[in-house]
Write an enzyme that holds these catalytic residues in place. Structure first.
Site, PDB file in Angstrom:
ATOM      1  N   HIS A  71       0.793  -1.162   0.004  1.00 28.80           N
ATOM      2  CA  HIS A  71       0.099  -0.178   0.096  1.00 28.80           C
ATOM      3  C   HIS A  71       0.844   1.267   0.238  1.00 28.80           C
ATOM      4  CE1 HIS A  71      -3.681  -2.336   1.980  1.00 28.80           C
ATOM      5  NE2 HIS A  71      -3.366  -2.803   0.645  1.00 28.80           N
TER       6      HIS A  71
ATOM      7  N   HIS B 140      -7.582  -0.330   3.805  1.00 26.82           N
ATOM      8  CA  HIS B 140      -7.118  -0.541   2.194  1.00 26.82           C
ATOM      9  C   HIS B 140      -7.566   0.418   1.331  1.00 26.82           C
ATOM     10  CE1 HIS B 140      -7.283  -4.515   4.483  1.00 26.82           C
ATOM     11  NE2 HIS B 140      -6.257  -4.829   3.585  1.00 26.82           N
TER      12      HIS B 140
END
Length: 576
Positions: A488, A526
């Protein structure tokens, strides 16, 4: 002993049943279907594109943000999307939930959709190299951004438009997951160890335990940003794959420096040029690695750094390639005594200090690149559970530096400096202690190989947790030695440093960046939901800007003509 075990199993079954009922709220999302490739009618190999073309907008990168951005702009304007990677149809394993692990295992031949790299920290990592970007290779978790994230960006968001934009994404590629045994067990354990409240099913980033959305439907089919291209106008959209953008073309005059086009090469090495017309723009959506790299190669960066590489300086921007972040991933793997079914991530445990989830997987004999910290990590020979901690933020940051000044296909050197900030390390310690509680829960007892107290009794694959749950120093060592990437990473072209609050590169006309490089923190547990939204949102804002500008221009040129005509008519009337 038998009675107590049976009681625990009954309690566990009740927990699972109640949890399943709580997760059965109805939400209007996408319907299960085959992946929709209708957009292929306007996709071309770069080898087949013209050597020189002109468009209203050029978007570099057909990824998570780039595809919805292109589809939106095509409503009124001609759009060229240049994607360096291939079509997902070339790699069918991309399109299944089972393929998530397989695609990490596939050797990188320079064309495969998962591009491998090793960071300057020595940590294995990957990036997307396919139309759809990382939305085509990720674990499918879909979450809306944390409300506080919007407040921290320094941007005045139109929250009504934000929410409508989420809906636009969700009714096409987001699904409510069906029951998965391991995911429900994970939710039960999270609640048992105090990750509260139980938020049922929600797409919002909420502290507590919840079932979240997925871009895998309940047949296991992946849906990704490429399908949002189907919402565009096919008469205005052109997508070129295998198109490696080498440089941005600039012009300079009394109005300043202006981006007027790009140079790109196809897979045969042939050079092409694409230009923007009128009030058009070049928009980078190449991600936290690709966008800073392209700016640096094009002469936009720290002047002394570019000069040292013999790159002609177009604009001095000291923060291009600076402040890139990657959320650390630490984990524990357990090998249950009996097989468990594979599952994708759908249940999340969220606190202010850490985000947690778990997947269950079949055994594999080839290491998925980047899944474990390094190639020497032991591999599971049976089904296993991967219990994960993510540090939010983070505060530790690094740099993107060029390894080649002439070839964009040579990946830059990226260093993240994991845990260089002590707050990040403290959050890891807190999170891994919570995973210790998770392992000690009643819900996890049936997955021990020996009936021992606390965290003991599990068959652990890889590095175990410290035995002393109060030894912070031991946990800090664990966090540093067992760190992996959460994939990420973000930053490198930050709003407020490189970009203004409309995502324009400051000091340069007609150049924006709209992707994961733009903010210093991850927007939620997320991030893909936010960046899917961002592409559509910024496309809409740009359309609104163009409409307002064109109306103002029309008014300024049209009204004088009306007045002139009225004056002539009045003069004629009085004279007659």
């Amino acid at each position: 002993m038998v009675k107590s075990t049976m009681s625990a199993i009954l309690v566990l079954a009740l927990h699972l049943f109640v949890l399943h009922l709580q997760y059965s709220e109805v939400q209007s999302l996408a319907n299960t279907s085959a992946h929709d490739f209708s957009y292929l009618e306007f996709v071309y190999d770069a080898n087949d594109t013209e050597l020189e073309g002109t468009y209203d907008y050029i978007i570099v990168g057909g990824g998570t943000a780039g595809c919805p951005l292109a589809a939106t702009l095509s409503a009124n304007y001609s759009v060229l999307v240049l994607e360096r990677g291939t079509l997902p149809t070339e790699y069918p394993n991309l399109l299944t939930s089972d393929g998530f692990i397989y695609n990490l295992q596939q050797e990188d031949d320079g064309q495969t959709p998962v591009e491998r790299f090793v960071s300057g920290d020595g940590i294995d990592n990957v990036r997307g190299r396919v139309l759809g970007g990382t939305s085509m290779i990720n674990a499918g978790v879909y979450v809306r951004a944390n409300t506080s994230f919007f407040n921290q960006t320094g941007i005045e968001w139109d929250m009504d438009l934000v929410n409508k934009t989420y809906d636009w994404v969700e009714d096409t590629i987001v699904f409510k997951p069906d029951f998965q045994f391991w995911q429900n067990l994970t939710g039960t354990a999270f609640l048992e160890v105090g990750i509260l409240p139980d938020n049922g099913f929600s797409l919002d980033h909420l502290e507590g335990t919840r079932l979240t959305g997925s871009t895998f439907d309940n047949n296991g089919t992946r849906h990704a940003s490429d399908e949002l291209l189907n919402k565009g106008d096919p008469n205005n959209l052109r997508v070129a794959v295998h198109a490696a953008v080498e440089k941005i073309i600039f012009s300079s005059d009394s109005s300043g420096v202006t981006a007027i086009g790009v140079i790109y090469t196809d897979s045969n090495g042939t050079t092409h040029q694409a230009f923007v017309r009128g009030d058009g723009e070049v928009i980078l959506s190449a991600g936290p690695i690709g966008s800073p790299q392209l700016l640096l190669l094009s002469g936009v960066g720290l002047e002394s750094y570019l000069t040292s590489l013999n790159i002609s300086v177009v604009a001095s921007h000291p923060y291009v390639g600076q402040y890139i972040y990657d959320n650390p991933r630490n984990f524990i793997n357990i090998l249950p005594p009996n097989p468990i079914e594979a599952s994708t991530v759908t249940v999340l445990g969220i606190t202010s200090d850490f985000y947690q989830c778990s997947i269950s997987s079949l055994p594999f004999s080839t290491a998925p690149f980047g899944f474990f910290p390094n190639p020497t990590y032991p591999l599971p020979n049976t089904t296993f559970a991967h219990i994960v901690n993510k540090v939010p933020g983070p505060l530790s940051h690094g740099t993107v530096l060029l390894q080649s000044t002439s070839d964009v296909r040579v990946a830059p050197n990226v260093t993240f400096n994991y845990y260089s900030n002590t707050t990040d390390l403290a959050h890891c310690v807190s999170g891994m202690k919570k995973i210790g509680e998770f392992l000690s829960s009643d819900a996890l007892k049936p997955y021990k190989v020996e009936d021992l107290p606390g965290i003991e009794g599990f068959d652990i694959l890889g590095i175990p947790l410290p035995e002393n749950q109060t030894d912070d120093a031991a946990f800090e060592t664990f966090c540093r030695e067992a760190v992996a990437s959460y994939w990420h990473y973000h930053g490198g072209c930050l709003v407020g440093e490189v970009l203004d609050d409309d995502f324009r590169v400051t000091g340069i006309n007609a150049l924006r960046v709209v992707d994961g490089s733009t903010f210093p923190s991850t927007p939620a547990s997320h991030p893909q939901g936010f960046y899917l939204m961002l592409g559509r949102y910024m496309g809409t804002k740009i359309l609104q800007e163009r409409l307002a500008s064109e109306e103002a221009l029309h008014k300024s040129t049209f009204e004088p003509k009306i007045l002139e005509s009225l004056e002539s008519a009045l003069s004629f009337a009085f004279e007659s």
